[in-house]
Design a protein around this motif. Structure first.
Motif, PDB file in Angstrom:
ATOM      1  N   LEU A  56       0.774  -1.055   0.121  1.00  9.79           N
ATOM      2  CA  LEU A  56       0.212   0.075   0.026  1.00  9.79           C
ATOM      3  C   LEU A  56       0.765   1.265  -0.030  1.00  9.79           C
ATOM      4  O   LEU A  56       1.794   1.289   0.751  1.00  9.79           O
ATOM      5  CB  LEU A  56      -0.992   0.030   1.253  1.00  9.79           C
ATOM      6  N   ARG A  57       0.444   2.201  -0.778  1.00 11.58           N
ATOM      7  CA  ARG A  57       0.976   3.602  -0.833  1.00 11.58           C
ATOM      8  C   ARG A  57      -0.005   4.680  -0.121  1.00 11.58           C
ATOM      9  O   ARG A  57      -0.655   4.844  -0.816  1.00 11.58           O
ATOM     10  CB  ARG A  57       1.396   3.816  -2.224  1.00 11.58           C
ATOM     11  N   PRO A  58       0.422   4.850   1.099  1.00  9.04           N
ATOM     12  CA  PRO A  58      -0.486   6.025   1.777  1.00  9.04           C
ATOM     13  C   PRO A  58      -0.830   7.243   1.135  1.00  9.04           C
ATOM     14  O   PRO A  58       0.328   7.846   0.515  1.00  9.04           O
ATOM     15  CB  PRO A  58       0.189   6.212   3.178  1.00  9.04           C
TER      16      PRO A  58
ATOM     17  N   THR B  51       0.755   4.501  11.315  1.00  3.31           N
ATOM     18  CA  THR B  51      -0.013   3.752  12.442  1.00  3.31           C
ATOM     19  C   THR B  51      -1.297   4.088  12.513  1.00  3.31           C
ATOM     20  O   THR B  51      -2.134   3.048  12.839  1.00  3.31           O
ATOM     21  CB  THR B  51       0.306   4.877  13.880  1.00  3.31           C
ATOM     22  N   SER B  52      -1.924   5.062  11.636  1.00  3.82           N
ATOM     23  CA  SER B  52      -3.282   5.293  11.173  1.00  3.82           C
ATOM     24  C   SER B  52      -4.013   3.867  10.488  1.00  3.82           C
ATOM     25  O   SER B  52      -4.934   3.588  10.936  1.00  3.82           O
ATOM     26  CB  SER B  52      -3.653   6.244  10.540  1.00  3.82           C
ATOM     27  N   LEU B  53      -3.086   3.503   9.610  1.00  6.15           N
ATOM     28  CA  LEU B  53      -3.556   2.224   8.908  1.00  6.15           C
ATOM     29  C   LEU B  53      -3.373   1.259   9.592  1.00  6.15           C
ATOM     30  O   LEU B  53      -4.516   0.147   9.650  1.00  6.15           O
ATOM     31  CB  LEU B  53      -2.737   2.313   7.628  1.00  6.15           C
ATOM     32  N   ALA B  54      -2.331   0.950  10.815  1.00  6.65           N
ATOM     33  CA  ALA B  54      -2.317  -0.362  11.413  1.00  6.65           C
ATOM     34  C   ALA B  54      -3.626  -0.458  12.338  1.00  6.65           C
ATOM     35  O   ALA B  54      -4.015  -1.239  12.672  1.00  6.65           O
ATOM     36  CB  ALA B  54      -1.009  -0.263  12.096  1.00  6.65           C
ATOM     37  N   ASN B  55      -3.730   0.831  13.057  1.00  8.57           N
ATOM     38  CA  ASN B  55      -4.901   0.800  13.861  1.00  8.57           C
ATOM     39  C   ASN B  55      -6.309   0.491  13.467  1.00  8.57           C
ATOM     40  O   ASN B  55      -7.151   0.267  14.014  1.00  8.57           O
ATOM     41  CB  ASN B  55      -4.887   2.318  14.606  1.00  8.57           C
TER      42      ASN B  55
END
Length: 628
Positions: A309-311, A318-322
């Motif tokens: 994934l390219r944010p 951390t927002s994606l992992a959360n």
């Protein structure tokens, strides 16, 4: 010869996903289409749920608003009515029949369906009657005649519901009360329904929705273009094989069960369809939380698809992992996916509907393995790219190993593959093994193995005695190396002196030694520390495994001396932290899915599998009739 030119949706779904089932059907047999839950799974009364859902929707459609208006505004009002009118007697009879837990599970699912009914009403901006939501409850299609490229077949089936969504678009709905690992089966079923309705209702465009009641609710939406791709990639080749006109003469059938014309293209295109659907679900799920991401690429590993994934701008890793639990719901996963930062990307690992077994025999035949030297080099498995992950015990960074994994993680199978690969690489003159198996079952039947220094050890005191003897042997080897001017057993072998073998000590479970009395625990830890500190140079190596990786078992002294870390699935993030210094192993899939730290950072891999018969043949130096 297939059974006429007619097939039901259930039969066609089986034919698509099970080549053996397809062969029986083509031979004129009538193989069953029902799938059975694993032993111990709760009974969910699927047929009763579908019947109740149909009755509820039919009641909504045939009655005037004055009858249902007030009770369909809130699930707490709808559920008591549904209970009394449609399911109460069944629930009470089931509970009275000695099955209260199953009755409660069924009631919870119907409650969730009531909540869904209310949601469907609320999402229609100009709702007046239930005809604004449901075009039909259960819809039977008795004979959808499909003609395509040399075959003609009648498709028959029953669709759970046909609805209008909030955008006034048509959608086919399929209710599911369980969520297994075969989500692709559910998507293929909707693709077949879509094609049937296209035939029955020319000009209509349908999306697909799978609604899972587990009893908590989540849904999987599939676009029309994706349904078309699934039908063309997976269903069409099977229909062509079963009902197509066969050319005169012999017809070659490929390993996948398709004729040669479709054998090479169908699997690859089917995989693309699957990963494209999952990629869209990932981006949609993140977009719902204002976290734009782009799927840059996908890697096909044995048990998982790894999405890179390219944010979007300003989106933190951390927002994606959360949002792992939100993705679990959106993608209908059994557990939260593993999400981690990587070089240039965020990686997200999604379980594949059908895992691929990595056989040890295939890895041993690979160029990477066969070209790698070393007497005590073995494959842990294959990495995400499909390349063997090789460990050399003569390397100072990987000379001794800690292996952890809970029940069902594949730890014992990994140990057996290590033993078999070491034996395949050596003779009894170059390698000896000492194996401790307190559980007795992992290494049963190999006590006659000529590589063993003694029969497999199953008790604490003989294990301690073996370690004492090994320390004495290590000291003798040190004296010999010093007298010969050699720095290690590896250097000695490289110089052509091959009279002393390597020794690998394997503990399938060392927790019993740690949990013994304080004196035995201290003695075990001291012996491990001595062997770990000096064993590599003497050609003596330790591999200690446990299914209880908590702080009482994996003590600081044990962990510090075993530099190679292999962690299969564990129960908690704390267990993972103890073994590999970070969480993640709690999200692994089991069955050999692992994280390995060999001094170059964590690597996800799939361990090798060797059937028990082959394992015994390898250990006892026997050959099967096929090998002879």
């Amino acid at each position: 010869m297939a059974q006429g030119n007619s097939i039901s949706v259930s039969q066609l779904k089986c034919a698509v996903h099970d080549p053996a089932w397809r062969e029986k059907f083509m031979a004129g047999q009538s193989p069953p289409t029902l799938s059975f839950a694993p032993s111990g799974s709760p009974v969910v009364f699927g047929q009763k749920f579908h019947a109740a859902a149909d009755e509820i929707v039919a009641w909504l459609l045939r009655n005037a608003p004055s009858v249902w208006d007030s009770i369909t505004r809130d699930a707490d009002d709808l559920w008591p009515f549904v209970h009394d009118e449609f399911v109460g007697t069944f629930i009470e009879d089931t509970a009275a029949g000695g099955r209260p837990e199953e009755a409660l599970a069924f009631a919870d699912r119907v409650k969730t369906f009531c909540t869904r009914i209310v949601q469907l009403r609320q999402r229609r901006p100009h709702f007046e009657t239930w005809q604004d939501v449901f075009l039909s409850s259960e819809l039977s299609v008795h004979a959808a005649l499909l003609r395509d490229n040399g075959y003609s077949v009648n498709l028959t089936g029953k669709i759970d519901a046909v609805r209008l969504n909030g955008l006034n678009a048509l959608e086919i709905v399929d209710y599911k009360l369980t969520q297994g690992t075969q989500q692709m089966h559910d998507m293929v079923q909707l693709a077949i329904y879509s094609r049937m309705l296209e035939i029955a209702r020319p000009g209509c465009q349908f999306a697909g929705v799978v609604e899972y009641y587990l009893p908590e609710f989540h849904e999987l939406t599939i676009r029309r273009s994706e349904l078309d791709s699934l039908f063309g990639d997976l269903v069409h080749p099977v229909l062509k094989q079963i009902f197509g006109v066969k050319p005169a003469g012999n017809t070659t059938v490929g390993a996948g069960g398709f004729d040669d014309a479709g054998a090479s293209s169908a699997p690859a295109s089917a995989q693309r369809s699957e990963t494209e659907i999952i990629a869209r679900q990932i981006t949609d799920a993140y977009a719902n939380h204002n976290l734009p991401v782009e799927v840059a690429s996908v890697t096909d590993a044995p048990q998982i698809y790894r999405f890179h994934l390219r944010p979007g701008s300003g989106v933190k890793v951390t927002s994606l992992a959360n949002r792992a639990e939100d993705l679990q719901v959106a993608l209908a996963l059994g557990q939260p996916p593993l999400i981690k930062a990587s070089r240039g990307f965020v990686i997200l690992d999604i379980p594949k509907p059908q895992a691929r077994t990595v056989f040890l025999t295939d890895v041993i035949k690979s160029p990477e393995y066969s070209q790698a030297g070393g007497k005590v080099r073995f494959p842990v498995g294959v990495d995400i790219e499909g390349k063997p992950l090789l460990i050399d015990l003569t390397d100072p960074v990987t000379c001794h190993g800690l292996i952890a994994g809970g029940s069902g993680s594949g730890k014992s199978e990994l140990l057996k593959s290590i033993v078999a690969s070491l034996i395949a690489r050596n003779t009894t003159a170059s390698l000896r093994l000492a194996i401790v198996d307190p559980k007795i079952l992992t290494f049963t039947g190999i006590s006659g193995c000529p590589f063993l220094t003694q029969p497999v050890i199953t008790e604490i005191q003989p294990a301690i005695a073996m370690l004492h003897s090994t320390v004495e042997q290590m000291d003798e080897r040190y004296r010999l190396l010093a007298a010969e001017g050699q720095t290690s057993l590896k250097d000695r072998w490289d110089a052509g002196m091959t009279d002393i073998p390597y020794l690998v000590i394997i503990f399938d479970e060392f927790a019993d030694l740690i949990l013994a009395d304080r004196a035995a625990r201290r003695e075990f830890e001291e012996l491990v520390a001595i062997l770990a500190a000096k064993g590599r140079a003497a050609g003596i190596h330790l591999l200690l495994a446990t299914q209880r990786p908590d702080r009482t078992i994996v003590t600081g002294l044990i962990k510090a001396n075993l530099l190679l870390k292999i962690c299969l699935r564990v129960t908690t993030a704390i267990n993972s932290q103890i073994v590999i210094d970070e969480p993640g192993a709690e999200s692994l899939l089991g069955r050999g899915d692992l994280l390995c730290d060999a001094g170059r950072g964590l690597i996800r891999a799939q361990s090798c599998f060797i059937p028990q018969s082959q394992f015994l043949e390898a250990c006892l130096l026997r050959k099967s009739a096929a090998q002879a």
